[in-house]
Motif scaffolding. Structure first.
Motif, PDB file in Angstrom:
ATOM      1  N   LEU A 157       0.376  -0.369   6.043  1.00 41.98           N
ATOM      2  CA  LEU A 157       0.968   0.281   4.860  1.00 41.98           C
ATOM      3  C   LEU A 157       1.880  -0.686   4.118  1.00 41.98           C
ATOM      4  N   GLY A 158       2.370  -1.678   4.850  1.00 39.25           N
ATOM      5  CA  GLY A 158       3.245  -2.673   4.212  1.00 39.25           C
ATOM      6  C   GLY A 158       2.481  -3.827   3.601  1.00 39.25           C
ATOM      7  N   TYR A 159       1.155  -3.741   3.637  1.00 41.16           N
ATOM      8  CA  TYR A 159       0.346  -4.828   3.076  1.00 41.16           C
ATOM      9  C   TYR A 159       0.538  -4.896   1.571  1.00 41.16           C
ATOM     10  N   ARG A 160       0.731  -6.106   1.052  1.00 38.30           N
ATOM     11  CA  ARG A 160       0.959  -6.255  -0.392  1.00 38.30           C
ATOM     12  C   ARG A 160      -0.377  -6.295  -1.118  1.00 38.30           C
ATOM     13  N   VAL A 161      -0.530  -5.449  -2.127  1.00 38.51           N
ATOM     14  CA  VAL A 161      -1.849  -5.306  -2.758  1.00 38.51           C
ATOM     15  C   VAL A 161      -2.060  -6.282  -3.906  1.00 38.51           C
TER      16      VAL A 161
ATOM     17  N   ARG B 236      -9.012   4.634   6.895  1.00 35.84           N
ATOM     18  CA  ARG B 236      -8.149   4.341   8.027  1.00 35.84           C
ATOM     19  C   ARG B 236      -8.568   3.058   8.731  1.00 35.84           C
ATOM     20  N   GLY B 237      -9.873   2.832   8.799  1.00 38.98           N
ATOM     21  CA  GLY B 237     -10.356   1.595   9.429  1.00 38.98           C
ATOM     22  C   GLY B 237      -9.858   0.375   8.677  1.00 38.98           C
ATOM     23  N   ASP B 238      -9.937   0.446   7.351  1.00 35.77           N
ATOM     24  CA  ASP B 238      -9.452  -0.667   6.531  1.00 35.77           C
ATOM     25  C   ASP B 238      -7.963  -0.877   6.754  1.00 35.77           C
ATOM     26  N   LEU B 239      -7.258   0.246   6.905  1.00 33.54           N
ATOM     27  CA  LEU B 239      -5.807   0.154   7.059  1.00 33.54           C
ATOM     28  C   LEU B 239      -5.467  -0.626   8.324  1.00 33.54           C
ATOM     29  N   TYR B 240      -6.236  -0.363   9.392  1.00 34.90           N
ATOM     30  CA  TYR B 240      -6.036  -1.096  10.647  1.00 34.90           C
ATOM     31  C   TYR B 240      -6.231  -2.597  10.408  1.00 34.90           C
ATOM     32  N   GLN B 241      -7.302  -2.923   9.675  1.00 36.86           N
ATOM     33  CA  GLN B 241      -7.562  -4.341   9.409  1.00 36.86           C
ATOM     34  C   GLN B 241      -6.430  -4.957   8.575  1.00 36.86           C
ATOM     35  N   LEU B 242      -5.975  -4.198   7.567  1.00 39.57           N
ATOM     36  CA  LEU B 242      -4.871  -4.698   6.741  1.00 39.57           C
ATOM     37  C   LEU B 242      -3.627  -4.905   7.599  1.00 39.57           C
TER      38      LEU B 242
ATOM     39  N   VAL C 285      -7.268   4.032  -2.214  1.00 35.92           N
ATOM     40  CA  VAL C 285      -5.800   4.112  -2.244  1.00 35.92           C
ATOM     41  C   VAL C 285      -5.374   5.042  -3.376  1.00 35.92           C
ATOM     42  N   ASN C 286      -6.043   4.911  -4.504  1.00 35.95           N
ATOM     43  CA  ASN C 286      -5.705   5.758  -5.648  1.00 35.95           C
ATOM     44  C   ASN C 286      -5.953   7.228  -5.321  1.00 35.95           C
ATOM     45  N   LEU C 287      -7.078   7.494  -4.675  1.00 36.74           N
ATOM     46  CA  LEU C 287      -7.412   8.870  -4.310  1.00 36.74           C
ATOM     47  C   LEU C 287      -6.396   9.398  -3.300  1.00 36.74           C
ATOM     48  N   ALA C 288      -6.053   8.544  -2.325  1.00 39.35           N
ATOM     49  CA  ALA C 288      -5.079   8.969  -1.315  1.00 39.35           C
ATOM     50  C   ALA C 288      -3.726   9.241  -1.957  1.00 39.35           C
ATOM     51  N   ARG C 289      -3.405   8.458  -2.981  1.00 40.74           N
ATOM     52  CA  ARG C 289      -2.132   8.664  -3.679  1.00 40.74           C
ATOM     53  C   ARG C 289      -2.098  10.050  -4.301  1.00 40.74           C
TER      54      ARG C 289
ATOM     55  N   VAL D 170       0.858  -1.188   0.000  1.00 38.67           N
ATOM     56  CA  VAL D 170       0.000   0.000   0.000  1.00 38.67           C
ATOM     57  C   VAL D 170       0.896   1.241   0.000  1.00 38.67           C
ATOM     58  N   ARG D 171       1.955   1.183   0.801  1.00 42.75           N
ATOM     59  CA  ARG D 171       2.863   2.328   0.895  1.00 42.75           C
ATOM     60  C   ARG D 171       3.496   2.626  -0.468  1.00 42.75           C
ATOM     61  N   ASP D 172       4.000   1.595  -1.114  1.00 41.99           N
ATOM     62  CA  ASP D 172       4.621   1.785  -2.431  1.00 41.99           C
ATOM     63  C   ASP D 172       3.667   2.516  -3.358  1.00 41.99           C
TER      64      ASP D 172
END
Lengths: 147, 891
Positions: B787-791, B531-537, B806-810, B461-463
């Protein structure tokens, strides 16, 4: 407790009494054993009906929510089937079931149950027969009341 | 790139080619000499011609040459040589011959290496040029290009071209001169033999290329067919969902089968031609020695030719066919490769490319996006007709503009504002700058575009979030310069930038380093509601080397707290904690033996059953036979329970240990065992049965197979396995005092298994986890792991909504001066989308926003462009308000 004991329990249930033991084993295997603690809801009135349960151990209260608060209308014990009408009629739960002490139940998933009914006509017939018997009893009671 | 392959090669490798030419010429005298020497050895040393007339010694190893007669014909001696007696003379000449062989070999080696390097460099340049061109494809071109075909072209099809490039000029020169030398040599020895050799060569040159032309034509067809096959396979894989939904597998199978047949037919015909040509070549090559023996022998008998000459001629002729054959090969390759080059080039020569200066990588961007935004008489057409006609508007920046309307027009305008559309008339300008003439660097810095069809790259996700921040490599002080890498890059027209450096532009997002940056990324994800999804990821993610020590310590603390909590809840039966000395009933038998997770590879029961270490541990603890027996019991139960369900029934996949396809196998196996006993099991079958057992969980499957005694024995197997695997071996073991890098954060925190069959256990457990994480202030640490979750490829491991977010956040994270949101928020649902847009505006009110939204969602915007078909009306709410204020003031 193993699958065998669950099959035995299922055989005590009138609706399943006439079903082939191999089918009951399939029903038991595809069901899930669930433990409830004292006071925990097995399901609550108004919830969507997603499963039927067979009590394996312990007792549970049938509770109806009234304007004056919850009202206990019956108590269920081992080998009782509950919630089956809801999954057949697709209606929400008409009452809550609350564990009275520790309860172990076999949870028969609605989708799996209907799948099995569709697959095995013999099971459907057994269920229909049981429903017909209940209807007959209700009719008899009605007749007795109106007489 | 040049239209002609040879010009392209010559242009970029002239210098290297000339150096190789020089060496080729330099080695010629040595080659000729090595042909000449055998004659001397036979005639002078062996036959003794040098020792005629009573001479005792002869001179050898002298070195010199005779000037041609027009220069006086005098002999210039560079080295006098030595006098030898007869045997010495033979060895001296033979030694010289050996030396020449070595020298010639050395030359060949150098030339080959130089050619190889040349070819590889040109291949690198060509591939890079092709990708560079692909990067300049306009959006219109991209619509017609198949990605997989482009990939095959860059990867496979240019490869033979690269192999040929080294040979393109050198090979004909090298081989031609070699063949010519050999021919000349034969001619000098005997004109007749020369003529024979010459005529055979002529036949070879006349006939074989003709035959090969057919082969080339077939080869070209094969190239096209295999490229299309690659394209089709990629289409099927990409469109697998549609294939299944429409039950088109049968058609697809037939289609692929048909293509493969066509390909087979082409390939087979090519083979036939190839071996036919080979046969002819061999035949001609073999006939010549026959003529030499017959004619040359006759001439020798007649005394017109001495034996030495004949041996030398035959030796020289031995050297003639290989260069000739290779020369013919070269010619064929030339034709072949030229065709390939032209075909590849054709695909990479669209009518329009984005001009090079727009993509100038060194372009400097300073200051914000200038205002105001002015759209003048903008019309956009596609092949079906007009999309937008005669739109004009002006707006000071920042502007918050809503694009509304049915049909494609709002989206087209959004795309045009972010330069995703090319075929337009009129003008879009920011201040003085015409949008279409802006450099990519400037447009990329100022404008961000988020569509409904987000493009995510495989990676974390970070990448993906920082993709837009990769602006320039950050030089590291005192880093050793890899001169070779730089030099090669210069020689091949490749960039000198090092992608392994840190490219992130931290300053642009007010960050000082990776840690800060993560905080910015999390903020951006919060803005878009992820952000909630990010916690789950994060819970699903893995702890990696980047996780700080203190976080790891706190995660272990969280694990302890959770354990204490769970002990106090529901009589401690929510979760069964891992204990090295206790069997975990809620886990599979396989997990119990492993008591950890493999650092790489799968831990599926089937994989474990095949693992040599697991099997050894089972053997050592005498469990193998027991597990096979248990597997048989499971197989018996499963085949009985599921006997009457038709294969493919959904209940199978959901509940059975055994895949529906395998039921017949197991039924047959059980029948055989019933008759012959367990000894009739084959080794593979034993493995499959063990695999069944390894996936068994007693409380879940309830077949009553594992009792206390069995648990004890499985614990012994666990101990034995640990001894065999070793602490730093292929398995990361569960350790109450440490985190396990091979399992997810969630598993690390729980350090146990949620009990099967406790009502609502999962939800309760995860609720406790959430509370403890919050209590220990670990939420951000979990999110960092998220953020290190592989998409996955194209982000397929994320949900559609997550991809859009993710695209919007990018886009948000790089703080563009203008954010264009083309329906991305609509796809999130109206109220969620509105909230996201509102948050984005509130976070950076000074930045502009253009969004394609529904009419009902235009409240937060100060300008609304409403499209009715291709025509638009503009409502400028901001100016309306301003005017309102002035009017009030005037009263």
């Amino acid at each position: 407790m193993t699958l065998e004991t669950e099959v035995q329990a299922l055989r005590q249930v009138p609706m399943f009494r006439e079903i082939d033991p191999a089918r009951l084993k399939l029903l038991a295997f595809t069901s899930e054993r669930v433990m409830f603690s004292a006071g925990q809801h097995v399901f609550a009135q108004g919830d969507p009906s997603d499963a039927a349960y067979v009590l394996l151990q312990g007792k549970a209260d049938v509770v109806i929510e009234t304007p004056n608060g919850p009202l206990r209308v019956a108590q269920l014990a081992a080998n009782d089937l509950l919630g089956e009408m809801g999954i057949l009629s697709d209606a929400p739960r008409s009452a809550s079931i609350v564990a009275d002490g520790d309860v172990t139940a076999l949870r028969i998933d609605k989708r799996v149950f209907l799948e099995l009914l569709g697959q095995f006509p013999q099971m459907s017939v057994a269920v229909m027969r049981e429903l017909a018997k209940r209807l007959e009893r209700t009719n008899a009671k009605l007749a007795a009341l109106s007489a | 790139m040049d239209k002609s392959l040879f010009r392209y090669i010559w242009k970029h490798s002239r210098r290297d080619q000339l150096v190789i030419f020089a060496v080729v010429f330099a080695q010629l005298p040595f080659y000729f000499w090595s042909l000449e020497l055998p004659k001397r050895i036979v005639n002078e040393a062996i036959s003794g011609n040098a020792f005629k007339n009573g001479k005792e010694t002869a001179r050898a190893l002298d070195f010199g040459f005779t000037l041609p007669s027009f220069l006086g014909g005098s002999k210039i001696v560079l080295f006098e040589g030595f006098e030898f007696e007869r045997v010495g003379f033979l060895f001296a000449l033979s030694g010289l011959f050996l030396a020449l062989v070595l020298v010639n070999g050395g030359f060949k080696y150098w030339i080959n290496v130089a050619k190889g390097a040349l070819g590889e460099r040109m291949l690198r340049r060509m591939r890079f040029d092709l990708v560079s061109i692909a990067l300049r494809f306009t959006p219109d071109t991209l619509r017609r290009v198949k990605p997989s075909e482009t990939a095959t072209m860059v990867k496979d099809e240019v490869e033979p071209i690269g192999g040929f490039i080294g040979d393109a000029f050198v090979q004909p020169l090298f081989l031609g001169t070699q063949a010519l030398t050999a021919m000349t040599f034969i001619m000098v020895q005997n004109a007749w033999l020369g003529l024979i050799a010459g005529s055979i060569v002529a036949i070879q040159f006349a006939v074989i290329p003709r035959l090969r032309r057919v082969q080339i034509r077939l080869g070209r067809q094969r190239q096209l067919a295999s490229r299309q096959l690659a394209g089709r396979v990629a289409e099927i894989v990409d469109g697998m969902e549609a294939v299944h939904v429409h039950n088109a597998t049968r058609w697809e199978r037939a289609e692929i089968g048909h293509r493969l047949h066509h390909l087979f037919d082409l390939r087979f015909r090519i083979y036939k031609w190839k071996f036919m040509v080979k046969f002819l070549n061999n035949l001609l090559a073999q006939i010549t020695p026959f003529l030499f023996y017959a004619v040359g022998g006759y001439l020798a008998l007649q005394g017109q030719l001495d034996i030495g000459q004949l041996v030398a001629v035959i030796a020289a002729y031995k050297d003639l066919p290989p260069p000739l054959k290779e020369l013919i090969d070269w010619d064929q390759q030339r034709l072949d490769v030229q065709v390939k080059y032209e075909q590849v080039l054709e695909q990479f020569s669209p009518d329009t490319l984005i001009p090079l200066e727009i993509q100038d990588p060194k372009a400097v961007v300073d200051g914000p996006l200038p205002g105001p935004l002015a759209i003048e008489d903008l019309s956009i057409y596609d092949q079906h007709g007009p999309l937008i006609e005669g739109l004009s508007l002006a707006a000071g920046l920042p502007v918050h503009m809503a694009l509304v309307g049915d049909g494609p027009a709002p989206s087209v305008l959004a795309r045009a504002l972010s330069r995703r559309v090319t075929g337009l008339t009129g003008r879009i300008a920011f201040g003085e700058a015409d949008l279409l003439r802006m450099t990519d660097a400037a447009a990329g810095r100022h404008i961000a575009y988020a569509g409904t069809d987000p493009i995510l790259f495989p990676g974390t996700v970070r990448d993906n979030l920082v993709y837009g921040l990769r602006r320039a490599p950050r030089p590291v002080k005192d880093m050793p310069v890899d001169r070779r890498r730089l030099m090669e890059a210069q020689r091949t027209g490749n960039p000198e930038d090092d992608p392994t450096l840190d490219w992130l532009d931290y300053e642009a997002v007010d960050a000082t380093g990776p840690h800060d940056l993560d905080a910015r990324l999390i903020e951006a994800l919060e803005l878009v509601g992820m952000r909630g999804d990010l916690y789950q990821l994060g819970l699903l993610g893995y702890i990696d080397a980047a996780t700080p020590e203190e976080d790891i310590a706190r995660f272990i603390e969280a694990r302890r707290k959770l354990e204490a909590r769970f002990e106090g809840m529901e009589k401690g039966r929510l979760l069964e904690t891992f204990d090295p000395g206790r069997y975990t009933r809620q886990a599979t038998i396989g997990e119990n033996i492993l008591f950890g997770a493999p650092r790489t590879g799968s831990a599926s029961p089937a994989a474990l059953a095949e693992d040599p270490l697991v099997r050894e541990a089972l053997d050592d603890t005498d469990l193998t036979d027991d597990l096979v027996s248990l597997g048989l019991k499971i197989a018996r139960e499963m085949t009985e329970i599921f006997r009457d369900l038709p294969p493919g029934h959904p209940l199978f996949d959901q509940f059975s240990f055994i895949a529906a396809d395998d039921i017949p196998d197991f039924t047959a196996m059980l029948r055989r065992i019933g008759m012959k006993g367990e000894r009739a099991l084959k080794a593979g079958e034993r493995g499959r049965l063990i695999a069944l057992t390894l996936g068994y969980v007693e409380p879940r499957h309830r077949l009553g197979l594992v009792d206390g005694a069995m648990e004890e024995r499985l614990l012994q197997a666990r101990t034995r396995f640990r001894e065999l695997a070793g602490e730093d071996g292929p398995v990361a073991f569960h350790d109450p005092e440490a985190l396990n890098l091979a399992v997810s954060l969630k598993d690390n925190l729980l350090f146990g298994r949620i009990t099967h069959g406790v009502a609502d256990a999962e939800r309760k457990v995860m609720h406790e986890v959430m509370e403890v994480v919050a209590e220990l202030d670990l939420k951000e640490a979990v999110e960092r792991i998220g953020l290190g979750y592989r998409v996955g490829p194209s982000g397929r491991l994320l949900s559609a909504a997550q991809r859009i977010k993710v695209n919007l956040a990018r886009c948000v994270v790089r703080r563009p001066d203008l954010l264009v949101v083309d329906g991305a928020t609509t796809a999130l649902g109206e109220s969620e989308g509105m909230k996201v847009l509102k948050r984005i505006v509130e976070a950076r009110p000074a930045a502009s926003l253009v969004a394609v939204v529904r009419e009902s969602a235009t409240d937060t915007f100060d300008m609304v462009v409403r499209f009715d078909g291709t025509q638009a009306t503009v409502e400028d709410r901001a100016r309306g308000r301003e005017r309102g204020v002035q009017e009030v003031a005037a009263q």
